[in-house]
Write a protein that holds these residues in place. Structure first.
Motif, PDB file in Angstrom:
ATOM      1  N   PHE A   1      10.878 -22.663  15.212  1.00 47.66           N
ATOM      2  CA  PHE A   1      11.420 -23.935  14.738  1.00 47.66           C
ATOM      3  C   PHE A   1      10.494 -25.092  15.105  1.00 47.66           C
ATOM      4  CE2 PHE A   1      14.602 -27.486  15.388  1.00 47.66           C
ATOM      5  CZ  PHE A   1      14.791 -27.731  14.040  1.00 47.66           C
ATOM      6  N   GLN A   2       9.939 -25.065  16.316  1.00 42.23           N
ATOM      7  CA  GLN A   2       8.989 -26.101  16.714  1.00 42.23           C
ATOM      8  C   GLN A   2       7.780 -26.124  15.781  1.00 42.23           C
ATOM      9  OE1 GLN A   2       9.137 -24.463  20.858  1.00 42.23           O
ATOM     10  NE2 GLN A   2       8.848 -26.599  21.449  1.00 42.23           N
ATOM     11  N   ASN A   3       7.238 -24.950  15.487  1.00 40.74           N
ATOM     12  CA  ASN A   3       6.111 -24.874  14.548  1.00 40.74           C
ATOM     13  C   ASN A   3       6.520 -25.345  13.157  1.00 40.74           C
ATOM     14  OD1 ASN A   3       3.811 -23.959  16.003  1.00 40.74           O
ATOM     15  ND2 ASN A   3       4.650 -21.892  16.090  1.00 40.74           N
ATOM     16  N   HIS A   4       7.726 -25.005  12.762  1.00 40.82           N
ATOM     17  CA  HIS A   4       8.244 -25.404  11.455  1.00 40.82           C
ATOM     18  C   HIS A   4       8.306 -26.931  11.328  1.00 40.82           C
ATOM     19  CE1 HIS A   4      10.835 -25.477   7.912  1.00 40.82           C
ATOM     20  NE2 HIS A   4      11.740 -26.169   8.579  1.00 40.82           N
ATOM     21  N   LEU A   5       8.691 -27.604  12.399  1.00 35.90           N
ATOM     22  CA  LEU A   5       8.803 -29.061  12.356  1.00 35.90           C
ATOM     23  C   LEU A   5       7.444 -29.728  12.139  1.00 35.90           C
ATOM     24  CD1 LEU A   5      11.363 -29.674  15.243  1.00 35.90           C
ATOM     25  CD2 LEU A   5      11.783 -29.900  12.787  1.00 35.90           C
ATOM     26  N   ILE A   6       6.383 -29.145  12.708  1.00 33.79           N
ATOM     27  CA  ILE A   6       5.057 -29.745  12.594  1.00 33.79           C
ATOM     28  C   ILE A   6       4.348 -29.327  11.314  1.00 33.79           C
ATOM     29  CG2 ILE A   6       2.781 -29.943  13.686  1.00 33.79           C
ATOM     30  CD1 ILE A   6       4.878 -31.297  15.305  1.00 33.79           C
ATOM     31  N   SER A   7       4.477 -28.055  10.961  1.00 31.40           N
ATOM     32  CA  SER A   7       3.679 -27.508   9.849  1.00 31.40           C
ATOM     33  C   SER A   7       4.475 -27.210   8.589  1.00 31.40           C
ATOM     34  CB  SER A   7       3.003 -26.203  10.300  1.00 31.40           C
ATOM     35  OG  SER A   7       3.973 -25.173  10.458  1.00 31.40           O
ATOM     36  N   THR A   8       5.792 -27.270   8.672  1.00 36.73           N
ATOM     37  CA  THR A   8       6.759 -26.871   7.629  1.00 36.73           C
ATOM     38  C   THR A   8       6.818 -25.355   7.467  1.00 36.73           C
ATOM     39  OG1 THR A   8       5.333 -26.899   5.638  1.00 36.73           O
ATOM     40  CG2 THR A   8       6.274 -29.013   6.355  1.00 36.73           C
ATOM     41  N   LEU A   9       6.119 -24.606   8.332  1.00 35.12           N
ATOM     42  CA  LEU A   9       6.145 -23.146   8.285  1.00 35.12           C
ATOM     43  C   LEU A   9       6.658 -22.598   9.615  1.00 35.12           C
ATOM     44  CD1 LEU A   9       2.650 -22.483   6.646  1.00 35.12           C
ATOM     45  CD2 LEU A   9       4.888 -22.386   5.512  1.00 35.12           C
ATOM     46  N   PRO A  10       7.562 -21.599   9.589  1.00 36.16           N
ATOM     47  CA  PRO A  10       8.104 -21.035  10.834  1.00 36.16           C
ATOM     48  C   PRO A  10       7.126 -20.041  11.461  1.00 36.16           C
ATOM     49  CG  PRO A  10       9.108 -19.958   8.957  1.00 36.16           C
ATOM     50  CD  PRO A  10       8.211 -21.030   8.387  1.00 36.16           C
ATOM     51  N   ILE A  11       5.996 -20.532  11.927  1.00 38.18           N
ATOM     52  CA  ILE A  11       4.949 -19.683  12.490  1.00 38.18           C
ATOM     53  C   ILE A  11       5.402 -19.119  13.837  1.00 38.18           C
ATOM     54  CG2 ILE A  11       2.541 -19.635  13.273  1.00 38.18           C
ATOM     55  CD1 ILE A  11       2.119 -22.121  11.445  1.00 38.18           C
ATOM     56  N   ASP A  12       5.172 -17.830  14.048  1.00 37.12           N
ATOM     57  CA  ASP A  12       5.536 -17.214  15.319  1.00 37.12           C
ATOM     58  C   ASP A  12       4.677 -17.776  16.452  1.00 37.12           C
ATOM     59  OD1 ASP A  12       7.471 -15.612  14.224  1.00 37.12           O
ATOM     60  OD2 ASP A  12       6.260 -13.791  14.181  1.00 37.12           O
ATOM     61  N   PRO A  13       5.263 -17.976  17.633  1.00 33.48           N
ATOM     62  CA  PRO A  13       4.448 -18.341  18.797  1.00 33.48           C
ATOM     63  C   PRO A  13       3.464 -17.217  19.129  1.00 33.48           C
ATOM     64  CG  PRO A  13       6.799 -18.660  19.240  1.00 33.48           C
ATOM     65  CD  PRO A  13       6.691 -17.897  17.961  1.00 33.48           C
ATOM     66  N   ILE A  14       2.402 -17.555  19.844  1.00 37.41           N
ATOM     67  CA  ILE A  14       1.487 -16.548  20.357  1.00 37.41           C
ATOM     68  C   ILE A  14       2.211 -15.741  21.435  1.00 37.41           C
ATOM     69  CG2 ILE A  14      -0.657 -16.210  21.663  1.00 37.41           C
ATOM     70  CD1 ILE A  14      -1.613 -18.893  20.457  1.00 37.41           C
ATOM     71  N   SER A  15       2.060 -14.439  21.414  1.00 33.98           N
ATOM     72  CA  SER A  15       2.681 -13.609  22.441  1.00 33.98           C
ATOM     73  C   SER A  15       1.751 -13.466  23.640  1.00 33.98           C
ATOM     74  CB  SER A  15       3.016 -12.215  21.899  1.00 33.98           C
ATOM     75  OG  SER A  15       3.535 -11.404  22.936  1.00 33.98           O
ATOM     76  N   GLY A  16       2.231 -13.920  24.797  1.00 35.82           N
ATOM     77  CA  GLY A  16       1.449 -13.791  26.018  1.00 35.82           C
ATOM     78  C   GLY A  16       1.891 -12.634  26.890  1.00 35.82           C
ATOM     79  N   LYS A  17       2.731 -11.771  26.344  1.00 37.71           N
ATOM     80  CA  LYS A  17       3.325 -10.689  27.138  1.00 37.71           C
ATOM     81  C   LYS A  17       2.268  -9.784  27.769  1.00 37.71           C
ATOM     82  CE  LYS A  17       7.099  -8.830  25.658  1.00 37.71           C
ATOM     83  NZ  LYS A  17       8.106  -8.064  24.882  1.00 37.71           N
ATOM     84  N   LYS A  18       1.212  -9.476  27.004  1.00 36.39           N
ATOM     85  CA  LYS A  18       0.187  -8.553  27.502  1.00 36.39           C
ATOM     86  C   LYS A  18      -1.096  -9.278  27.916  1.00 36.39           C
ATOM     87  CE  LYS A  18       1.891  -4.680  24.709  1.00 36.39           C
ATOM     88  NZ  LYS A  18       1.540  -3.665  23.674  1.00 36.39           N
ATOM     89  N   TYR A  19      -1.030 -10.594  28.021  1.00 38.93           N
ATOM     90  CA  TYR A  19      -2.234 -11.353  28.359  1.00 38.93           C
ATOM     91  C   TYR A  19      -2.686 -11.075  29.797  1.00 38.93           C
ATOM     92  CZ  TYR A  19      -3.085 -14.401  24.330  1.00 38.93           C
ATOM     93  OH  TYR A  19      -3.444 -14.898  23.101  1.00 38.93           O
ATOM     94  N   VAL A  20      -3.977 -10.819  29.947  1.00 36.70           N
ATOM     95  CA  VAL A  20      -4.618 -10.719  31.253  1.00 36.70           C
ATOM     96  C   VAL A  20      -5.611 -11.877  31.353  1.00 36.70           C
ATOM     97  CG1 VAL A  20      -4.291  -8.240  31.453  1.00 36.70           C
ATOM     98  CG2 VAL A  20      -6.350  -9.120  30.340  1.00 36.70           C
ATOM     99  N   LYS A  21      -6.321 -11.963  32.460  1.00 40.37           N
ATOM    100  CA  LYS A  21      -7.200 -13.094  32.722  1.00 40.37           C
ATOM    101  C   LYS A  21      -8.157 -13.374  31.569  1.00 40.37           C
ATOM    102  CE  LYS A  21     -10.527 -14.908  36.061  1.00 40.37           C
ATOM    103  NZ  LYS A  21     -11.277 -14.663  37.322  1.00 40.37           N
ATOM    104  N   LYS A  22      -8.787 -12.321  31.025  1.00 40.17           N
ATOM    105  CA  LYS A  22      -9.767 -12.503  29.951  1.00 40.17           C
ATOM    106  C   LYS A  22      -9.113 -13.079  28.702  1.00 40.17           C
ATOM    107  CE  LYS A  22     -13.900 -12.168  28.230  1.00 40.17           C
ATOM    108  NZ  LYS A  22     -15.001 -13.046  28.708  1.00 40.17           N
ATOM    109  N   ASP A  23      -7.897 -12.645  28.393  1.00 40.27           N
ATOM    110  CA  ASP A  23      -7.189 -13.164  27.211  1.00 40.27           C
ATOM    111  C   ASP A  23      -6.919 -14.656  27.363  1.00 40.27           C
ATOM    112  OD1 ASP A  23      -6.863 -10.622  25.830  1.00 40.27           O
ATOM    113  OD2 ASP A  23      -5.443 -10.110  27.404  1.00 40.27           O
TER     114      ASP A  23
END
Length: 211
Positions: free
Chosen positions: A81-103
């Motif tokens: 919804f936040q992305n939708h308000l700025i871009s008019t598109l319901p873009i998925d957030p970036i998933s940080g679930k598997k992020y490690v230091k390099k990511d």
């Protein structure tokens, strides 16, 4: 404009049917997050103005946003919804679930060189990111505006969604924490309403940007 404002109100009012001890407090939290999102693209201009007054005494930039709430409570959909308000598109957030230091290093390198002030929303941020543990984001967040940013650059604000509430002392002057203490029902009626809101362009942000 009226339709867009009505859709924002309708989304926030879904709290009335959700599992929540303090609906009004959650509504205020959601509205604050929405205002943060729409103001985020102008953070660089705010910092340029600040630096003309406090360059030698205060180099900290605007605070990033951390949205805390238990897993599966609607933070990801709210990120769309936040992305939708700025871009008019319901873009998925970036998933940080598997992020490690390099990511994280690659992400910060990309966003600070993109030249875009569009806010970056990261979902499922790990508990270690705002702790004192090895691999946390302390160095990155501290240097983001204080050392890496220059007036001719455009750095996006960061919005972190997390299921973990262990934010250490160093975060307090560099992130704004909002508690998303609600559990939406996931009922067919609720899903249909969210689908309606995300399926229609929202024209509030262009008007907000003129202020």
């Amino acid at each position: 404009l009226d339709e867009g404002l009505s859709d924002i109100e309708s989304y926030i009012n879904l709290t009335d049917q959700a599992h929540c001890h303090h609906p009004n407090a959650v509504k205020m939290t959601m509205m604050e997050a929405i205002l943060f999102t729409m103001a985020a693209p102008f953070a660089n201009e705010w910092l340029r103005q600040k630096r003309t007054r406090t360059l030698l005494t205060e180099r900290r930039g605007p605070k990033h946003l951390v949205i805390y709430g238990p897993g599966g409570n609607g933070k990801t959909t709210f990120g769309r919804f936040q992305n939708h308000l700025i871009s008019t598109l319901p873009i998925d957030p970036i998933s940080g679930k598997k992020y490690v230091k390099k990511d994280w290093e690659n992400l910060f390198e990309h966003v600070t060189n993109s030249g875009s002030p569009y806010p970056v929303i990261i979902d499922d941020t790990k508990s270690s990111c705002f702790s004192n543990a090895s691999g946390n984001l302390e160095g990155r967040i501290k240097s983001y505006f204080e050392n890496d940013w220059e007036p001719e650059l455009e750095f996006p604000m960061m919005i972190f969604n997390t299921n973990h509430d262990n934010l250490e002392e160093w975060t307090k002057s560099r992130v704004r924490r909002l508690d998303f203490l609600v559990k939406f029902t996931g009922s067919p009626k609720e899903q249909e309403e969210i689908q309606r809101i995300l399926g229609r362009k929202n024209h509030v942000f262009p008007e907000f940007a003129k202020l």
